[in-house]
Design a protein around this motif. Sequence first.
Motif: not given
Ligand SMILES: [Zn+2]
Length: 274
Positions: A109, A112, A119, A205, A208, A210
Amino acid sequence: MRFILSILLWLVPLQSLEASPWEKISSPSTGKSESIGTYNNGCLAGGEDLALQGDGYQVMRSHRGRYFGHQSMIQFLHDLSNGVRQLELGQLLVGDIAMPRGGRFSSGHASHQTGLDADIWLKLTDSPLSQQQLIDVQPLPMVHIKDYKIHQENWGEEQAMLVQLAAVDERVARIFVHPVIKEQLCKREWTDRAWLRKVRPWWGHYYHFHVRLHCPDGNKNCKPQKAPPAGDGCGAELASWKPKSEPAKNKKKVAKIKKKPPRPPEQCLVLLRK
Ligand SMILES: [Zn+2]
């Protein structure tokens, strides 16, 4: 020219493997949680760890030590899993949040970094996973990437409700999902659609989502991001994400040469030396 380009491309993997000093730090600093800098270039003072198991959630791949966050993120994750439990959607699987003092990862990433990003998998489990399963667990794709279509067997009511539950929370600034997932959310009839504005399309994504929180009150060194454009983002902007050519070819173009990471804010350099 071609020769130079191939040399540059050869250098890319070397640079992306450049170690990040933040990865060597194994403990948070003491004191109150404070996010410093931007989501993509910052750090976290007074990080809090998310307990690896809790009511309605589990942390995956905890050996990577990426389960630290700003106190408000930890609280948000507890509240979200409580909400998920009340709606009987299943168990949450939490992926990367941040390192003990935030900062840049050497791979994966760009964001973050301030303890305000997390995530969360769209796959919900019926019962808690074992320690080994939490390491081996495989992601469940919600999108047929090549066809730019939703995966009907994996995506359902639970996933839509989960994203909505997170997005309506006023601590949340943005949520990133694959554009095909955003399309699915746009298609549904919701009594209130205001939260859709926060759900932003972004590649990658598809198994998942974010979650990005606003800068917490009083964190004066935390640099917020501009608000998303007005409206639910379901029209022309979303349509513009649809690849015009074959997605596989498109992907190649996206692989660009990585620049050297920017210098972190001064307060972060201090935190790194402490
Ligand atoms: Zn992320």
